[in-house]
Design a protein around this motif. Structure first.
Motif, PDB file in Angstrom:
ATOM      1  N   THR A  94     -24.381  -6.006  -6.481  1.00  0.00           N
ATOM      2  CA  THR A  94     -25.323  -7.097  -6.668  1.00  0.00           C
ATOM      3  C   THR A  94     -26.350  -6.665  -7.712  1.00  0.00           C
ATOM      4  OG1 THR A  94     -25.026  -7.929  -4.438  1.00  0.00           O
ATOM      5  CG2 THR A  94     -27.097  -8.473  -5.520  1.00  0.00           C
ATOM      6  N   GLU A 140     -18.561  -7.415  -5.524  1.00  0.00           N
ATOM      7  CA  GLU A 140     -19.258  -7.228  -4.246  1.00  0.00           C
ATOM      8  C   GLU A 140     -20.667  -7.808  -4.387  1.00  0.00           C
ATOM      9  OE1 GLU A 140     -20.099  -3.888  -0.796  1.00  0.00           O
ATOM     10  OE2 GLU A 140     -19.861  -3.233  -2.853  1.00  0.00           O
ATOM     11  N   GLY A 141     -20.805  -9.069  -4.145  1.00  0.00           N
ATOM     12  CA  GLY A 141     -22.042  -9.769  -4.414  1.00  0.00           C
ATOM     13  C   GLY A 141     -21.978 -10.390  -5.796  1.00  0.00           C
ATOM     14  N   PRO A 142     -22.978 -11.176  -6.161  1.00  0.00           N
ATOM     15  CA  PRO A 142     -24.316 -11.252  -5.560  1.00  0.00           C
ATOM     16  C   PRO A 142     -24.479 -12.309  -4.472  1.00  0.00           C
ATOM     17  CG  PRO A 142     -24.298 -12.499  -7.596  1.00  0.00           C
ATOM     18  CD  PRO A 142     -22.896 -11.925  -7.425  1.00  0.00           C
ATOM     19  N   LEU A 153     -24.494 -12.647  -1.181  1.00  0.00           N
ATOM     20  CA  LEU A 153     -24.569 -11.929   0.092  1.00  0.00           C
ATOM     21  C   LEU A 153     -25.711 -12.461   0.947  1.00  0.00           C
ATOM     22  CD1 LEU A 153     -24.149  -8.306  -1.314  1.00  0.00           C
ATOM     23  CD2 LEU A 153     -22.371  -9.972  -0.745  1.00  0.00           C
ATOM     24  N   LEU A 200     -27.948  -6.296   3.609  1.00  0.00           N
ATOM     25  CA  LEU A 200     -27.746  -5.870   2.223  1.00  0.00           C
ATOM     26  C   LEU A 200     -27.155  -4.467   2.098  1.00  0.00           C
ATOM     27  CD1 LEU A 200     -30.979  -7.290   0.602  1.00  0.00           C
ATOM     28  CD2 LEU A 200     -28.629  -8.053   0.220  1.00  0.00           C
ATOM     29  N   GLN A 229     -27.410  -2.918  -1.376  1.00  0.00           N
ATOM     30  CA  GLN A 229     -27.502  -3.953  -2.411  1.00  0.00           C
ATOM     31  C   GLN A 229     -28.968  -4.373  -2.581  1.00  0.00           C
ATOM     32  OE1 GLN A 229     -24.594  -5.132  -3.896  1.00  0.00           O
ATOM     33  NE2 GLN A 229     -23.191  -4.021  -2.573  1.00  0.00           N
ATOM     34  N   VAL A 235     -29.912 -11.166  -5.119  1.00  0.00           N
ATOM     35  CA  VAL A 235     -29.025 -12.017  -4.332  1.00  0.00           C
ATOM     36  C   VAL A 235     -29.218 -13.477  -4.743  1.00  0.00           C
ATOM     37  CG1 VAL A 235     -28.517 -12.863  -2.012  1.00  0.00           C
ATOM     38  CG2 VAL A 235     -28.929 -10.430  -2.396  1.00  0.00           C
ATOM     39  N   THR A 284     -16.529 -10.273  -2.271  1.00  0.00           N
ATOM     40  CA  THR A 284     -17.248 -10.160  -1.012  1.00  0.00           C
ATOM     41  C   THR A 284     -18.238 -11.308  -0.920  1.00  0.00           C
ATOM     42  OG1 THR A 284     -17.011  -7.760  -0.890  1.00  0.00           O
ATOM     43  CG2 THR A 284     -18.818  -8.740   0.352  1.00  0.00           C
ATOM     44  N   HIS A 319     -21.260  -8.084   4.023  1.00  0.00           N
ATOM     45  CA  HIS A 319     -22.709  -8.182   3.858  1.00  0.00           C
ATOM     46  C   HIS A 319     -23.160  -9.510   4.455  1.00  0.00           C
ATOM     47  CE1 HIS A 319     -23.354  -4.481   1.622  1.00  0.00           C
ATOM     48  NE2 HIS A 319     -22.196  -4.734   1.029  1.00  0.00           N
TER      49      HIS A 319
END
Length: 365
Positions: A83, A116-118, A120, A125, A128, A133, A154, A180
């Motif tokens: 993220t 993986e993110g953002p 989430l 977190l 992250q 986010v 994710t 997350h």
């Protein structure tokens, strides 16, 4: 040609493998050296870094990471982002795009991106950063996907609007993973029904199992076919790993490796965060775990140490992640498959690695 004890889709044989870029023939040979074990190369679907560099740096970081992990038997992988600000994510994707298009000499095949993110939950977190986010949108996903192919995403699926994104991401060929996430058991079940395919680093970064409130972990244990887990024996207690092994048919291992992998103790980058390697683990300044320094050969030894037989441990590091992504020509030693192989000695240490038929120099720095 390689010879030894070979794990084939039909089981173990003593024999030989003839190959160029692909496996041309596997034949039995009872005179083969049974002290050497030949497994499919490992496939790591969650890798942030190694050798002092982080995927989020962009530029040549992806090639360096691919080479570092290949020396430990990883023959294919997903470059995994953090993220971060929009500009930082785009820089990372632009750095990964040429590595995905053309495998670097001496390195693992970069199959695509794990974003993986953002998108989430600010409540789960982990490592992250909270200030980056954002709520997910298909316009943003498509713009990232146009830079470099996203193979896994994710997603905190309980966030308003995220559930509706899952079928649209699936239509782009993206495997959505619940992670997350501060969601409930019911949120996890709803996401699976909507088309979510797996769970990101099971147990970590999600609501835990309670017999009154089963949480996202409960949804995974009750319903998942696939889920990642980090088998470094620090992120998840061995007892919890064993529970997941009994519950999730195709539980597979990932490293969640950071730039500190293969490096001495000290301070390193994980996206915009500063992390600290000490005594075999990586933590934020707060003390929270922040990725790992695990390699896939050590993951294999850890699985075996937990009581898995070698074939089962291999499947969880090669076959299952390949099948999860639909990579049917990887993760198995079969005629016509890519010649991705790791040769192990009796201590399960790699003595040779081949990526698409190329012999990897295990001593290279």
């Amino acid at each position: 040609m390689l010879s030894g004890r070979i794990l084939t889709p039909a089981g173990w044989i003593k024999g030989r493998i003839d190959f160029d870029q692909r496996i041309r023939q596997i034949s039995e040979d009872q005179g083969a050296d049974g002290r050497l074990t030949i497994l499919p190369g490992f496939i790591d679907l969650h890798v942030h870094g190694a050798a002092g560099v982080d995927i989020m740096q962009g530029g040549g970081a992806g090639a360096t990471v691919a080479r570092a992990h290949a020396k430990h038997g990883t023959t294919a992988m997903l470059g995994t982002t953090m993220t971060a600000t929009d500009n930082s994510i785009r820089r990372a994707l632009n750095g990964l795009a040429p590595v995905i298009a053309a495998r670097p000499a001496g390195g693992a095949r970069m199959l695509g991106v794990h974003l993986e993110g953002p998108f989430l939950s600010i409540h789960r977190l982990g490592a992250q950063p909270a200030d980056a986010v954002v709520m997910g949108s298909m316009d943003l996903v498509r713009s990232y996907h146009a830079i470099a192919p996203i193979r896994a995403m994710t997603l905190a699926t309980e966030v308003d609007g995220h559930l509706d994104l899952i079928p649209q991401m699936n239509a782009l060929g993206i495997r959505v993973q619940i992670g997350h996430s501060n969601g409930s058991y019911e949120d996890g079940v709803a996401a699976l029904k909507a088309g979510a395919a797996g769970f990101t680093h099971l147990y970590n970064g999600m609501t835990g199992l309670n017999h009154y409130k089963p949480g996202i972990v409960g949804a995974a244990l009750a319903h998942a076919e696939y889920a990642e887990i980090i088998p470094d024996l620090q992120h998840v207690d061995p007892g919890a790993i064993r529970a997941a092994l009994r519950a999730i048919p195709r539980l597979y291992g990932v490293t969640d490796a950071t730039s500190a992998t293969g490096m001495p103790d000290g301070e390193y980058a994980l996206g915009s965060q500063r992390v600290y390697k000490c005594v075999g683990c990586v933590r934020l300044a707060t003390g929270s775990l922040a990725g790992s320094v695990l390699t896939m050969d050590q993951a294999l030894r850890n699985f075996v140490g937990l009581g898995l037989d070698l074939a089962d441990a291999s499947h969880r590091l090669s076959l299952y992640p390949a099948d999860y992504l639909g990579e049917m020509e990887r993760g198995r030693l079969a005629t016509g498959a890519w010649a991705d192989m790791v040769v192990l000695n009796e201590e399960l240490q790699p003595v040779a690695v081949f990526v698409e038929g190329e012999a990897i120099d295990l001593t290279a720095t």
